[in-house]
Design an enzyme around this catalytic site. Structure first.
Site, PDB file in Angstrom:
ATOM      1  N   HIS A   1       8.177  22.491   1.615  1.00 48.55           N
ATOM      2  CA  HIS A   1       7.165  22.690   0.865  1.00 48.55           C
ATOM      3  C   HIS A   1       6.485  21.184   0.475  1.00 48.55           C
ATOM      4  CE1 HIS A   1       8.401  26.498  -1.059  1.00 48.55           C
ATOM      5  NE2 HIS A   1       8.274  26.924  -0.031  1.00 48.55           N
ATOM      6  N   GLU A   2       5.351  20.709   1.531  1.00 46.55           N
ATOM      7  CA  GLU A   2       4.711  19.658   1.229  1.00 46.55           C
ATOM      8  C   GLU A   2       3.580  20.190   0.471  1.00 46.55           C
ATOM      9  OE1 GLU A   2       4.918  16.162   1.781  1.00 46.55           O
ATOM     10  OE2 GLU A   2       2.988  16.522   0.312  1.00 46.55           O
TER      11      GLU A   2
ATOM     12  N   GLU B   1      13.627  12.351  -4.316  1.00 44.95           N
ATOM     13  CA  GLU B   1      13.194  10.898  -3.261  1.00 44.95           C
ATOM     14  C   GLU B   1      12.937   9.865  -4.240  1.00 44.95           C
ATOM     15  OE1 GLU B   1       9.826  10.276  -1.265  1.00 44.95           O
ATOM     16  OE2 GLU B   1      10.861   9.460   0.579  1.00 44.95           O
TER      17      GLU B   1
ATOM     18  N   HIS C   1      10.496  15.338  -3.523  1.00 37.68           N
ATOM     19  CA  HIS C   1      10.147  13.985  -3.072  1.00 37.68           C
ATOM     20  C   HIS C   1       8.778  13.734  -3.708  1.00 37.68           C
ATOM     21  CE1 HIS C   1      12.629  12.930   0.775  1.00 37.68           C
ATOM     22  NE2 HIS C   1      13.186  13.868   0.236  1.00 37.68           N
TER      23      HIS C   1
ATOM     24  N   GLU D   1      12.816   6.350   5.233  1.00 34.63           N
ATOM     25  CA  GLU D   1      11.574   6.662   5.995  1.00 34.63           C
ATOM     26  C   GLU D   1      10.745   5.379   6.159  1.00 34.63           C
ATOM     27  OE1 GLU D   1       9.241   9.540   3.885  1.00 34.63           O
ATOM     28  OE2 GLU D   1       8.693   8.420   2.304  1.00 34.63           O
TER      29      GLU D   1
ATOM     30  N   PRO E   1       0.749  -1.313   0.036  1.00 33.49           N
ATOM     31  CA  PRO E   1      -0.057   0.093   0.007  1.00 33.49           C
ATOM     32  C   PRO E   1       0.691   1.242   0.093  1.00 33.49           C
ATOM     33  CG  PRO E   1      -0.596  -1.218   1.913  1.00 33.49           C
ATOM     34  CD  PRO E   1       0.649  -2.125   1.228  1.00 33.49           C
TER      35      PRO E   1
HETATM   36  C1  NOJ Z   1       7.092  12.259   2.441  1.00 32.37           C
HETATM   37  C2  NOJ Z   1       8.794  12.766   2.331  1.00 32.37           C
HETATM   38  O1  NOJ Z   1       9.130  11.607   1.708  1.00 32.37           O
HETATM   39  C3  NOJ Z   1       9.068  12.795   3.797  1.00 32.37           C
HETATM   40  O2  NOJ Z   1      10.413  12.894   3.801  1.00 32.37           O
HETATM   41  C4  NOJ Z   1       8.280  13.965   4.286  1.00 32.37           C
HETATM   42  O3  NOJ Z   1       8.772  14.019   5.712  1.00 32.37           O
HETATM   43  C5  NOJ Z   1       6.809  13.583   4.299  1.00 32.37           C
HETATM   44  N1  NOJ Z   1       6.154  13.285   2.834  1.00 32.37           N
HETATM   45  C6  NOJ Z   1       5.907  14.861   4.820  1.00 32.37           C
HETATM   46  O4  NOJ Z   1       6.201  15.766   3.765  1.00 32.37           O
END
Ligand code: NOJ
Ligand code: CA
Length: 699
Positions: free
Chosen positions: A413-414, A501, A482, A507, A192
């Site tokens: 920046h997410e 990424e 990412h 992670e 998933p």
């Molecule tokens: C996924 C990213 O790979 C991770 O590094 C990040 O902390 C989280 N998203 C939150 O943006």
């Protein structure tokens, strides 16, 4: 830039339907192009006379104009030889040779639509690149792609290192199996993800690494993915043919083209020596030289950050526990801060102090801006504005504090997949960075894309990723994206794309774990297109030491974490663990402090995908070398041949190795540090524990 230019232009006027043959400069590779009786273009590739790609069709199926698939006749051909040496802004080596023989076949469809296309083949010593070109002409303007019909007909049922084909994610563990076993293993392989769209029981991603029974290593990927959708492969497992399968858009179309234009390069890197796959620079060579005049602001970055404590669940991105917020309407200062909110001024200062003390360039802070309370899984359009900090994060104070300590802040920046929202705020967001002393940004695209129905790897998103990078360049900002499409060597052209990424990173060690062989495969797959922000350096391998509710563990030894700084090439390297943990292991941490992130030379000493990798690199502009060796779930002894060192001199090496009793499950933190004298004649036998490794610094 030293330019050794041999440009041999040979125009062969005779129009023939005969097969055209092209050889690599060293003559190991031979590519043959021809047209079938019904005028379908086909090519084949041999390595030292062994078939790599058997006769395979080429073409593009279209929706609104006749397809570019058959009825072709030859119009003309040109050949050329090219040899130049260029210097990347950052990289695994200071000088890169770009040497190939080229064949451009012009083929026309007089009876079909009275138009022509070119197929450009470049044959290097390490592989083949080819692309379709659509020159300007009166009978060709706009067209829409239904599917690219490129084939790669394999010569056998190879062993493959594969990920499920997916339009949204590459965050899978790699499966190693025969191609004939893909179908049976697909379901289990498709674990998933926050956003995923697998497309077939035999769909595969690129870079796809394969090994034939007779020892040929074959890697299929693409170069210079610009204004086109991402290439996946659909395996015809009866005939062992890989068919191109492009990522569609929201309405199922696969590409919108306007002549003159071209596709990305399709790449086949091949060798009978696995080390040469890792040493290949073909994908970079197929990209254009940098488009930037001034690159002085682009610098490799070693960083730490408010990050692993979030990923492990020790702390939180969100300011408080609300599950629904409306940006701009909620006054956060009237809500109660959660004690778990990590991005607060005092705590960030601790990270800045640690970075400054140990010589890091930058500190990343995630969870600094309003909106994290309901960012995940909500398909929320207006989710962040990228300029409004939480009340406990003082941007100005931190900027001044960091500057006083000679540390840069790294922005985060997410986007939560809301790309429309990111573009809506982008200029302001980058200006905010400039005003507050940030020169690099980690961006992210977690969750399904908004506009809804678009995929992470479609043409529209690929254009967005590049837009974000070029727009950032206007502000002299470096980008680490990412969840973006996996790289295809574009960092040659746009070197402020210093990281991606776009694969299963560290992670996942906190989300159930990565396979023990994961990082012995990634350099052969994901890293073929460019560096990865893998974020190594986890010393506390038991995650429940940080969060009692999280029972994941890191599937490596501590020494292997050090080795990754060398084996996982990146100009952007994070020391991902917490300062409190590094403070307990300052002797091992010394390697992370010392290791270079930019290189004059790289020596791939030993490599076998899925099993082991040993790499030595010489630091840029310094007489310092760093060596990393890793193994999979099996113990192994690496051989480090120091013949890359200058002759006749003795150097001191510091060896960071697995302890005698180390084991990645039962005793991962056991390590030993030794010093020894080495010369160019030294051959060191270095044992590695299960999923272990070693790192060496030489001065
Ligand atoms: C996924 C990213 O790979 C991770 O590094 C990040 O902390 C989280 N998203 C939150 O943006
Ligand atoms: Ca293995």
């Amino acid at each position: 830039m030293t330019k050794l230019f041999t440009f041999l232009f040979l125009l062969i006027g005779i129009i023939s339907t005969q097969a055209q043959t092209l050889q690599s400069p060293n003559k190991n590779l031979t590519m043959t192009f021809s047209l079938t009786p019904n005028g379908t273009p086909v090519y084949e590739l041999k390595y030292k006379n062994k078939p790599v790609i058997k006769s395979s069709k080429l073409g593009i199926e279209t929706i609104d104009v006749p397809s570019f698939t058959e009825g072709f006749s030859q119009k003309g051909i040109t050949t050329a030889t090219f040899d130049e040496t260029w210097q990347p802004v950052w990289g695994e080596q200071k000088n890169i040779q770009n040497n190939y023989n080229e064949l451009v076949v012009s083929i026309e469809q007089k009876a079909v639509a009275n138009r022509y296309i070119n197929i450009r083949f470049r044959l290097f010593d390490d592989g083949l690149g080819f692309r379709y070109e659509f020159p300007e002409q009166s009978n060709l303007n706009y067209f829409t792609i239904k599917e690219e019909k490129t084939q790669f007909a394999l010569a056998g049922n190879h062993k493959a290192f594969w990920l499920p084909g997916d339009f949204d994610t590459q965050e899978y563990n790699t499966v190693t199996s025969k191609l004939s076993e893909v179908r049976g293993k697909m379901k289990e392989a498709t674990t998933p993800n926050a956003s995923q769209h697998p497309f077939s029981a035999t769909g595969l991603q690129t870079p796809l690494m394969m090994k034939s029974d007779d020892g040929l290593y074959i890697n299929i990927h693409e170069a210079a993915l610009v204004d086109y959708s991402c290439l996946s492969l659909e395996l015809d497992d009866k005939n062992m043919i890989l068919n191109a399968f492009l990522t569609p858009d929201a309405i199922g179309n696969k590409g919108y083209m306007q002549a003159p234009t071209q596709t990305p390069w399709r790449t086949i890197v091949v060798s009978d020596d696995a080390r040469k796959i890792l040493a290949s620079k073909m994908i970079l060579n197929l990209n254009e030289p940098t488009k930037y005049e001034d690159v002085s602001w682009i610098k490799p970055v070693k960083y730490i950050g408010v990050w692993w404590e979030l990923i492990t669940g020790k702390s939180s991105w969100a300011y408080n526990d609300m599950t629904s917020v409306k940006l701009g309407e909620l006054d956060y200062s009237k809500t109660k801060a959660s004690p778990k909110h990590a991005a607060n001024t005092a705590h960030v200062k601790e990270y800045i102090d640690f970075a400054s003390k140990h010589g890091f360039d930058a500190v990343l802070v995630e969870g600094w801006n309003e909106g994290w309370e309901d960012w995940f899984g909500k398909s929320k359009d207006y989710v962040f504005d990228f300029v409004t900090p939480y009340p406990d994060f003082n941007v100005k104070e931190l900027h001044e504090y960091a500057a006083s300590k000679n540390v840069k802040m790294m922005m985060h920046h997410e986007t939560s997949g809301s790309v429309r929202n990111y573009e809506r705020h982008m200029d302001k967001a980058y200006q905010f960075m400039v005003d507050n002393g940030y020169n690099s940004v980690k961006s992210g695209y977690v969750g399904d894309i908004i506009p809804r129905g678009e995929f992470h790897y479609g043409q529209w998103m690929n254009n967005h990723y590049l837009y974000a990078v070029t727009k950032a360049a206007e502000y002299k900002i470096m980008v680490n994206a990412h969840e973006a499409v996996r790289p295809t060597g574009l960092s040659r052209t746009y070197p402020n794309l210093i990281g991606n990424e776009s694969a299963r990173g560290t992670e996942y060690e906190s989300f159930g774990g990565n396979n023990a062989d994961h990082t012995t495969i990634l350099p052969f797959t994901r890293l073929m297109g460019g560096p990865m922000d893998y974020t190594p350096g986890i010393f506390q391998t038991q995650i429940n030491a940080y969060n009692p509710d999280n029972n994941s563990f890191v599937h490596t030894t501590l020494a292997k974490q050090l080795a990754l700084y060398v084996t996982m090439y990146s100009p952007l390297q994070m020391a991902a663990d917490l300062p409190e943990t590094y403070n307990k292991h300052l002797d091992a941490f010394q390697f992370i402090k010392d290791v270079a992130i930019d290189w004059d030379e790289t020596f791939i000493l030993e490599a076998e995908p899925g099993d082991f990798i040993t790499i030595a690199r010489k630091a840029k502009g310094k007489n310092e070398w760093f060596i990393g060796g890793i193994t999979d779930e099996n113990k192994r002894t690496a051989t480090v041949d120091f013949s890359f060192l200058p002759k006749g001199k003795t150097f001191e090496a510091i060896i960071y190795a697995d302890g005698k009793d180390a084991d990645y499950i039962t005793n991962p933190q056991s390590y030993q540090i030794k010093k020894m004298k080495v010369t160019s004649k030294t051959k060191l036998k270095q044992p590695m524990a299960t999923s272990g490794g070693f790192a060496i610094s030489v001065k």
